[in-house]
Design an enzyme around this catalytic site. Structure first.
Site, PDB file in Angstrom:
ATOM      1  N   ARG A  16       5.454   4.102   6.229  1.00 16.71           N
ATOM      2  CA  ARG A  16       5.031   4.000   7.631  1.00 16.71           C
ATOM      3  C   ARG A  16       5.076   2.547   8.108  1.00 16.71           C
ATOM      4  O   ARG A  16       5.505   1.655   7.373  1.00 16.71           O
ATOM      5  CB  ARG A  16       3.630   4.592   7.798  1.00 16.71           C
ATOM      6  CG  ARG A  16       2.555   3.827   7.079  1.00 16.71           C
ATOM      7  CD  ARG A  16       1.207   4.535   7.234  1.00 16.71           C
ATOM      8  NE  ARG A  16       0.167   3.835   6.527  1.00 16.71           N
ATOM      9  CZ  ARG A  16      -0.811   4.428   5.850  1.00 16.71           C
ATOM     10  NH1 ARG A  16      -0.874   5.740   5.760  1.00 16.71           N
ATOM     11  NH2 ARG A  16      -1.737   3.716   5.262  1.00 16.71           N
ATOM     12  N   GLU A  41       3.562  -0.065   7.999  1.00 17.49           N
ATOM     13  CA  GLU A  41       2.512  -0.811   7.312  1.00 17.49           C
ATOM     14  C   GLU A  41       3.143  -1.598   6.156  1.00 17.49           C
ATOM     15  O   GLU A  41       3.504  -2.731   6.332  1.00 17.49           O
ATOM     16  CB  GLU A  41       1.406   0.137   6.840  1.00 17.49           C
ATOM     17  CG  GLU A  41       0.156  -0.610   6.484  1.00 17.49           C
ATOM     18  CD  GLU A  41      -1.132   0.153   6.770  1.00 17.49           C
ATOM     19  OE1 GLU A  41      -1.081   1.270   7.276  1.00 17.49           O
ATOM     20  OE2 GLU A  41      -2.195  -0.397   6.452  1.00 17.49           O
ATOM     21  N   ASP A  82      -5.874  -2.259  -2.831  1.00 16.04           N
ATOM     22  CA  ASP A  82      -4.994  -1.345  -3.550  1.00 16.04           C
ATOM     23  C   ASP A  82      -4.511  -2.002  -4.839  1.00 16.04           C
ATOM     24  O   ASP A  82      -4.489  -1.390  -5.911  1.00 16.04           O
ATOM     25  CB  ASP A  82      -3.788  -0.965  -2.674  1.00 16.04           C
ATOM     26  CG  ASP A  82      -4.201  -0.426  -1.316  1.00 16.04           C
ATOM     27  OD1 ASP A  82      -5.109  -0.999  -0.694  1.00 16.04           O
ATOM     28  OD2 ASP A  82      -3.613   0.573  -0.871  1.00 16.04           O
ATOM     29  N   GLU A  97      -2.019   9.182  -0.756  1.00 14.26           N
ATOM     30  CA  GLU A  97      -3.110   8.341  -0.238  1.00 14.26           C
ATOM     31  C   GLU A  97      -4.431   9.118  -0.224  1.00 14.26           C
ATOM     32  O   GLU A  97      -5.490   8.573  -0.483  1.00 14.26           O
ATOM     33  CB  GLU A  97      -2.763   7.904   1.193  1.00 14.26           C
ATOM     34  CG  GLU A  97      -3.791   7.017   1.846  1.00 14.26           C
ATOM     35  CD  GLU A  97      -3.309   6.482   3.189  1.00 14.26           C
ATOM     36  OE1 GLU A  97      -2.386   7.090   3.761  1.00 14.26           O
ATOM     37  OE2 GLU A  97      -3.848   5.462   3.655  1.00 14.26           O
ATOM     38  N   ASP A 139       0.833  -1.205   0.000  1.00 13.61           N
ATOM     39  CA  ASP A 139       0.000   0.000   0.000  1.00 13.61           C
ATOM     40  C   ASP A 139       0.862   1.247   0.000  1.00 13.61           C
ATOM     41  O   ASP A 139       0.555   2.237  -0.645  1.00 13.61           O
ATOM     42  CB  ASP A 139      -0.944  -0.006   1.208  1.00 13.61           C
ATOM     43  CG  ASP A 139      -0.204  -0.149   2.531  1.00 13.61           C
ATOM     44  OD1 ASP A 139       0.927  -0.679   2.546  1.00 13.61           O
ATOM     45  OD2 ASP A 139      -0.749   0.263   3.567  1.00 13.61           O
ATOM     46  N   HIS A 154       1.168   6.239  -2.288  1.00 14.42           N
ATOM     47  CA  HIS A 154       0.121   5.222  -2.294  1.00 14.42           C
ATOM     48  C   HIS A 154      -0.356   5.106  -3.738  1.00 14.42           C
ATOM     49  O   HIS A 154      -0.943   6.033  -4.260  1.00 14.42           O
ATOM     50  CB  HIS A 154      -1.037   5.744  -1.435  1.00 14.42           C
ATOM     51  CG  HIS A 154      -1.398   4.860  -0.302  1.00 14.42           C
ATOM     52  ND1 HIS A 154      -0.591   4.700   0.795  1.00 14.42           N
ATOM     53  CD2 HIS A 154      -2.501   4.110  -0.056  1.00 14.42           C
ATOM     54  CE1 HIS A 154      -1.182   3.886   1.652  1.00 14.42           C
ATOM     55  NE2 HIS A 154      -2.341   3.503   1.155  1.00 14.42           N
TER      56      HIS A 154
HETATM   57  C1  BGC Z   1      -3.919   1.022   3.793  1.00 16.85           C
HETATM   58  C2  BGC Z   1      -4.809   1.051   2.584  1.00 16.85           C
HETATM   59  C3  BGC Z   1      -5.648  -0.188   2.689  1.00 16.85           C
HETATM   60  C4  BGC Z   1      -6.553   0.105   3.833  1.00 16.85           C
HETATM   61  C5  BGC Z   1      -7.642  -0.865   4.026  1.00 16.85           C
HETATM   62  C6  BGC Z   1      -4.789   1.222   4.977  1.00 16.85           C
HETATM   63  O1  BGC Z   1      -4.121   1.305   6.153  1.00 16.85           O
HETATM   64  O2  BGC Z   1      -2.887   1.917   3.712  1.00 16.85           O
HETATM   65  O3  BGC Z   1      -4.272   1.407   1.423  1.00 16.85           O
HETATM   66  O4  BGC Z   1      -6.260  -0.661   1.576  1.00 16.85           O
HETATM   67  O5  BGC Z   1      -5.827   0.306   5.021  1.00 16.85           O
HETATM   68  O6  BGC Z   1      -8.582  -0.295   4.669  1.00 16.85           O
END
Ligand code: BGC
Length: 832
Positions: free
Chosen positions: A437, A439, A446, A714, A433, A735
């Site tokens: 960060r 994540e 995505d 994003e 994504d 993103h």
């Molecule tokens: C991500 C998104 C993802 C989403 C789902 C986020 O934290 O960065 O791109 O699809 O969560 O809800």
């Protein structure tokens, strides 16, 4: 001139498939036959002349191949009654029959982030003819022989569903081996396996101990051979990488090079997962950027600006005394005061530290971490800072760049560039994504919205093939699809999440179908078919009267019509879910038909008709008003063919009105935005589609571009017009999801679409509009390079197209003229 080139071989165990492109000046070139040879020592397969126009994914049908063997092959083609010469030889290598090497371990504690070195010495007494290293790790690894790096690939062994399969790489160490004593060393880091991972600060998600395994096969010039496997004769020690975590960065202490405290490695019990050959695209170092500026912020931070938001790391030169430090922090943006902004990295520390060992000048770059950044703060550096001693290195999966788009509007060109960097920044072994960060996960939604665009930019087939295999492996027995692949959410004891959101789980169907359209790989589609059907059946079991109105859904995620503080857009969840249910079912029916599964094709066509009927009854009033008064509801109803014919003009009219009601801009999220321009242009509202694309005020794609974005954000409002930033909780500046507009640039502005999978048949139907006076797209298709370039000059429209050999195209001019053509270059001119 006629020849076959760009030979590629797709390996699937011992079942290769061959593809080639034809190069010729002949117009209307069609392959009538091929002749293929596969060679190895003492083995030859000669296909003879095979009369067919198939030039991609031609399955090998000779006698059985051997494991761990190198083959070469070549092809010649008959085109328009003339045979070409033989092509050059290309090589392919089969995998091991089965993984044998045991995993060995060191003494790392669960909380430890020090990389370990595993080492073994071997003595070679005879000259080496050839050698192979097959290696893998639980964690990340790289390999050295006699202190020299054996591989240029990064983040080995890649990220797969480790609890099911761990992948191994194959390297050729021959150039690094010498007669006599050789030292083999693997450095192993926590990586995705045991390092910090996910957005709730978890670690050890797959296991709490790193491990390494390798098989080294050596063949001597006298014909004898030897195999060395990892075992207890290997030793381990702490490496100078005293700390390394994907999210947080790396600390390298040069004073700890050449460790002296070696201990015997221990054998790990036989694992439950499979060890398979790497089936993706290796990550390599790509573009390198010099700083475009070096400045001090109002807070006094010394900052290098590399001019491009990217994913990778910084390499630098440094000299100084032992114990001196270089400390680099990474950020994507500056705040409204011009200070270094890291709040949006959440818990990711993104800090690299190099502790000098003294001596001569050193060049350093990290090995097992990556950062999403444009700016770097130099918190420590011995002596004067010379920006020329720093460079940013972009890292991503080493795919072939296939597409380019360029037009008369510089802002759109920058948008196209940003979309491409959104891909580069997030295609690091898996589609993530975001890269910055805490994540960086393989969010399915995505990937699903971006796949059509991705396939216009790079050859992403093999990249997604690996990811889809993990998706299928991680699918729940009832067909449910995780939110992320690899699915670390399921493994995280701190999370009690559901799975299978509409628009996310649909990646199981949409991604394989998009790949099939772009590359024509029927085997990939067949391999995914059970997974695709599993997803549709999952929904069917949860739908009520064909409406998917159960379960939790992200739906129109981060839409601007969400309530203050919420990420969920205003479009009703059951509408989004049922729309996607219909769409996935229609694609599944098409996939069944393409694979010759007629029974399923009939079954899912009929299910699709039932879903559409239920959707229309539930969401349209008898006079054609859509119950949900949102842009996304209208967009999905139009692009997924859910609108009764009689109501199309009302629906598109309302969508246009909803744009006007919102001051001329979109308020859509993840599900609506990618399709917005298509919904308009497919329904005779081309001018409105261009207006939306070319809008420069906030919120819009070009607003970001004008605000200086070099990637896709994003949020449309990641940085607001007053310079303030969206909540730090969810504000990635890299993103790719909203980069899905790229698909519209290729398919509508330039007008390129495949009408038979893999671009065997092509439609070129550019639709000029907006303020554009020219546009040009090129695409390296499986058959060769395709081009569509139009221009409007003195009120006259002209179009130049290049159609690759072995394909046919339908060229449709804006004035309605249609030409059916074979390969060649054509120019058409006419009134605008
Ligand atoms: C991500 C998104 C993802 C989403 C789902 C986020 O934290 O960065 O791109 O699809 O969560 O809800």
């Amino acid at each position: 001139m006629l020849h076959a080139h760009y030979l590629t071989c797709d390996l699937d165990g011992l079942h290769p498939r061959f593809s080639w492109k034809i190069s010729t000046d002949l117009p209307n070139a069609m392959q009538q036959a091929y002749h293929l040879e596969v060679c190895a020592d003492g083995f030859l397969h000669d296909s003879g002349e095979v009369f067919t126009d198939q030039s991609i994914f031609v399955a090998y049908c000779g006698s059985p191949l051997h494991y761990a063997a190198v083959y070469s092959w070549r092809v010649r083609v008959c085109v328009n009654d003339a045979w070409s010469e033989w092509s050059d030889y290309a090589a392919f290598e089969t995998a091991l029959e089965k993984w044998q090497a045991p995993f060995i371990q060191a003494d790392d504690a669960p909380g430890e982030s020090c990389a370990k070195i595993f080492r073994r010495e071997i003595t070679l007494r005879k000259p080496v003819q050839s050698a192979r290293v097959y290696a893998t790790a639980l964690g990340l690894y790289d390999l050295q022989i006699n202190g020299r790096a054996v591989t240029d690939t990064c983040f080995n062994p890649g990220w797969s569903a480790y609890q099911k399969r761990v992948l191994y790489q194959t390297f050729d160490p021959t150039p690094y081996l010498s007669n006599g004593k050789n030292t083999l060393e693997a450095t192993v880091a926590p990586g995705w396996y045991k390092g910090d991972l996910g957005f709730v600060q978890s670690r050890n998600l797959y296991g709490d101990k790193m491990a390494f395994a390798a098989q080294i096969d050596i063949t001597y010039t006298d014909g004898s051979a030897e195999t060395i496997l990892t075992d207890e004769s290997w030793q381990f020690a702490d490496s100078p990488i005293v700390y390394t975590e994907i999210y947080h960065g790396e600390t390298y202490d040069a004073r700890r090079e050449n460790p002296t405290h070696w201990q015997p490695a221990t054998l790990m019990p036989a694992p439950a997962f499979a060890v398979e050959p790497f089936d993706g695209v290796p990550v390599r170092r790509q573009e390198v950027f010099a700083p475009i500026a070096f400045f001090t912020t109002p807070k006094g931070e010394r900052v290098l600006d590399f001019g491009q938001n990217l994913t990778g790391w910084v390499a630098f030169h440094v000299s100084g005394n032992a114990g001196d430090q270089v400390i680099l922090r990474h950020a994507e943006a500056l705040d409204s005061e011009g200070n270094f902004y890291t709040d949006n990295l959440r818990h990711a520390r993104c800090t690299d530290t190099y502790i000098l060992g003294g001596g001569s000048e050193k060049i350093y770059q990290p090995r097992f971490t990556f950062h999403g950044f444009r700016y770097v703060a130099l918190d420590a550096y011995p002596g004067d800072i010379d920006p020329a001693r720093f460079e940013a290195v972009a890292l991503y999966s080493d795919m072939e760049k296939t597409g380019d788009f360029e037009c008369s509007e510089p802002l759109i060109n920058q948008l196209q560039k940003n979309i491409t960097w959104g891909l580069r920044g997030n295609f690091l072994d898996i589609p993530t994504d975001c890269p910055q960060r805490d994540e960086r996960m393989g969010w399915t939604g995505d990937a699903q919205v971006f796949i059509p665009t991705a396939a216009y930019l790079y050859d992403v087939r093999v990249f997604f093939k690996k990811w889809l295999r993990d998706l299928a492996l991680e699918q729940y027995p009832d067909g449910g699809v995780p939110y992320v692949v690899p699915d670390i959410i399921r493994l995280d004891p701190k999370l009690d999440f559901e799975h299978s959101s509409c628009g996310w789980g649909d990646a199981a169907v949409i991604v394989p179908w998009a790949l099939y359209q772009a590359y024509g790989d029927a085997r990939l589609l067949a391999n995914q078919y059970a997974s695709m059907r599993g997803w549709v059946e999952y929904i069917r079991a949860r739908a009520n009267n064909n409406l998917w109105n159960t379960g939790y859904h992200y739906a129109d995620w981060v839409a601007l019509d969400a309530k203050e503080g919420s990420c969920h857009g205003a479009t009703p969840t059951d509408l989004c879910a049922t729309a996607y249910y219909a769409y996935s079912t229609s694609l599944l029916a098409k996939a069944a038909a393409a694979l010759g599964n007629d029974a399923d094709a009939v079954k899912y066509r009929s299910l699709h008709a039932d879903i559409v009927q239920a959707y229309q009854q539930e969401f349209f009033t008898p006079t054609g008003r859509l119950a949900a008064h949102t842009q996304t509801a209208h967009i999905l109803s139009l692009v997924f063919d859910l609108t009764p014919d009689a109501f199309i003009s009302r629906t598109i009219g309302t969508l246009v009105q909803l744009i006007a009601d919102n001051g001329g801009h979109l308020v859509t999220g993840f599900l609506g935005t990618p399709h917005f321009c298509h919904a308009l242009s497919q329904n005779n509202r081309l001018a409105e589609a261009y207006a939306l694309l070319q809008r420069e005020e906030y919120p819009s794609w070009l607003y970001q571009v004008k605000a200086g974005a070099t990637t896709i954000w994003e949020h449309m409002d990641g940085i607001k017009p007053d310079g303030t930033l969206w909540s730090a909780e969810m504000n990635s500046f890299n993103h790719y999801a909203y980069g899905a507009i790229g698909d519209w640039l290729y398919t509508v502005v330039a007008g390129i679409t495949p009408t038979e999978p893999g671009y065997k048949r092509i439609k070129i139907a550019p639709q000029p509009g907006g303020t554009l006076t020219h546009a040009r797209a090129t695409l390296r298709t499986p058959y060769g390079t395709l081009e569509s370039a139009w221009e409007i000059k003195d009120e006259k429209f002209s179009l130049r197209v290049i159609i690759p050999p072995n394909t046919t195209a339908e060229v449709r001019l804006p004035n309605g003229e249609v030409h059916t053509v074979g390969s060649g270059t054509y120019v058409y001119a006419g009134e605008k």
